[in-house]
Write a protein that holds these residues in place. Structure first.
Motif, short mmCIF file in Angstrom:
data_model
loop_
_atom_site.label_atom_id
_atom_site.label_comp_id
_atom_site.label_asym_id
_atom_site.label_seq_id
_atom_site.Cartn_x
_atom_site.Cartn_y
_atom_site.Cartn_z
N GLN A 134 3.05 11.97 -10.02
CA GLN A 134 2.40 13.29 -10.05
C GLN A 134 3.42 14.41 -9.89
OE1 GLN A 134 -0.49 13.10 -6.89
NE2 GLN A 134 -1.84 11.72 -8.04
N ARG A 135 4.70 14.02 -9.82
CA ARG A 135 5.82 14.97 -9.71
C ARG A 135 5.78 15.81 -8.42
NH1 ARG A 135 8.83 13.33 -13.57
NH2 ARG A 135 8.18 13.36 -15.72
N LEU A 136 5.27 15.21 -7.36
CA LEU A 136 5.29 15.90 -6.07
C LEU A 136 6.71 15.95 -5.54
CD1 LEU A 136 2.21 15.81 -6.08
CD2 LEU A 136 2.32 15.05 -3.72
N ASP A 137 7.00 16.99 -4.78
CA ASP A 137 8.29 17.18 -4.15
C ASP A 137 8.52 16.05 -3.14
OD1 ASP A 137 9.52 19.04 -1.51
OD2 ASP A 137 10.61 18.86 -3.42
N ILE A 138 9.75 15.63 -2.98
CA ILE A 138 10.08 14.53 -2.07
C ILE A 138 9.64 14.86 -0.65
CG2 ILE A 138 12.06 13.41 -0.95
CD1 ILE A 138 13.13 12.80 -3.63
N LYS A 139 9.78 16.11 -0.25
CA LYS A 139 9.37 16.50 1.10
C LYS A 139 7.86 16.33 1.29
CE LYS A 139 10.71 19.92 4.45
NZ LYS A 139 11.44 21.15 4.68
N GLU A 140 7.07 16.65 0.26
CA GLU A 140 5.61 16.48 0.33
C GLU A 140 5.24 15.00 0.39
OE1 GLU A 140 1.70 17.05 0.73
OE2 GLU A 140 3.22 18.60 0.88
N ILE A 141 5.93 14.19 -0.41
CA ILE A 141 5.68 12.74 -0.38
C ILE A 141 6.00 12.20 1.01
CG2 ILE A 141 6.39 10.50 -1.30
CD1 ILE A 141 6.98 11.92 -3.98
N ARG B 155 0.84 -1.20 0.00
CA ARG B 155 0.00 0.00 0.00
C ARG B 155 0.88 1.25 0.00
NH1 ARG B 155 -2.11 -1.58 4.36
NH2 ARG B 155 -0.68 -0.71 5.85
N ASP B 156 1.96 1.25 0.80
CA ASP B 156 2.88 2.39 0.85
C ASP B 156 3.58 2.59 -0.49
OD1 ASP B 156 2.35 2.66 3.61
OD2 ASP B 156 3.96 1.25 4.10
N LEU B 157 4.00 1.50 -1.09
CA LEU B 157 4.68 1.59 -2.39
C LEU B 157 3.74 2.14 -3.46
CD1 LEU B 157 6.74 -1.70 -2.36
CD2 LEU B 157 7.61 0.63 -2.16
N ALA B 158 2.49 1.71 -3.42
CA ALA B 158 1.52 2.20 -4.41
C ALA B 158 1.32 3.71 -4.26
CB ALA B 158 0.18 1.48 -4.24
N ILE B 159 1.24 4.18 -3.02
CA ILE B 159 1.09 5.62 -2.80
C ILE B 159 2.34 6.35 -3.25
CG2 ILE B 159 0.87 7.41 -1.00
CD1 ILE B 159 -0.87 5.33 0.56
N LEU B 160 3.51 5.82 -2.92
CA LEU B 160 4.78 6.44 -3.34
C LEU B 160 4.84 6.57 -4.86
CD1 LEU B 160 7.71 7.42 -2.80
CD2 LEU B 160 8.39 5.01 -2.98
N LEU B 161 4.51 5.51 -5.55
CA LEU B 161 4.56 5.54 -7.02
C LEU B 161 3.57 6.54 -7.60
CD1 LEU B 161 4.93 1.73 -7.74
CD2 LEU B 161 6.71 3.48 -7.85
N ARG B 162 2.38 6.59 -7.03
CA ARG B 162 1.39 7.54 -7.52
C ARG B 162 1.83 8.98 -7.30
NH1 ARG B 162 -3.14 7.37 -4.07
NH2 ARG B 162 -2.31 9.24 -3.24
#
Length: 170
Positions: free
Chosen positions: A125-132, A114-121
């Motif tokens: 979406q080109r979110l900043d690493i800090k936001e992820i 589940r965590d990996l799926a959210i990370l990939l999504r």
């Protein structure tokens, strides 16, 4: 049946097996709502191999496993094994330690599907690493390291992130 093969796999109506589908993994997760409803109306415990096979054949795509809490067979994901329950308790303890120490809640915990799926999504979406990191409750360095491990980030980008996020906070 022998202990080397504790699970029974039957293809679904398209001939696909469980491991061909997204989300296949070894982490325990609650069954989806529609499956919970199906399990609540039908028995998910089978005392004999014949009963388990009959149920699996009547419900294509279902995976049955040996009952981790005793004899017989159950539908996979409906009964947590002792190992899974132990891991969930350890994770809860680690989360509370992290919160007391002021670390991200999931720091040092294993990555679940589940965590990996959210990370990939979020990465797509080109979110900043800090936001992820904020959304996954992990450190920016762990996000960068996981993206490097998944080959979604170059070594140079990762080194840059290490420099950026390893700066002492004042």
């Amino acid at each position: 049946m022998c202990d080397e093969f504790p699970e029974l796999y039957f293809p679904d109506e398209n001939g696909d097996f469980a491991w061909d589908k997204p989300g296949w993994g070894d982490s325990f997760e609650e069954p989806e709502e529609e499956l919970k409803e199906e399990f609540s109306g039908a028995s998910n415990y089978f005392s004999s191999l014949a009963d388990a096979k009959a149920y699996a054949l009547a419900h294509p795509g279902t995976t049955l496993v040996r009952n981790p809490q005793g004899e017989g067979f159950v539908v996979k994901g409906t009964v947590a094994s002792e190992k899974v329950v132990y891991r969930q308790k350890q994770d809860a303890h680690k989360r509370s330690e992290n919160e007391r120490a002021g670390r991200p809640r999931n720091a040092g915990l294993s990555w679940y599907d589940r965590d990996l799926a959210i990370l990939l999504r979020l990465h797509s979406q080109r979110l900043d690493i800090k936001e992820i990191a904020l959304q996954l409750e992990r450190s920016p360095l762990s996000i960068s390291a996981k993206l490097l491990n998944l080959e979604l980030l170059s070594e140079q980008e990762h080194q840059s992130n290490m420099t950026l996020y390893s700066q002492p906070r004042f």
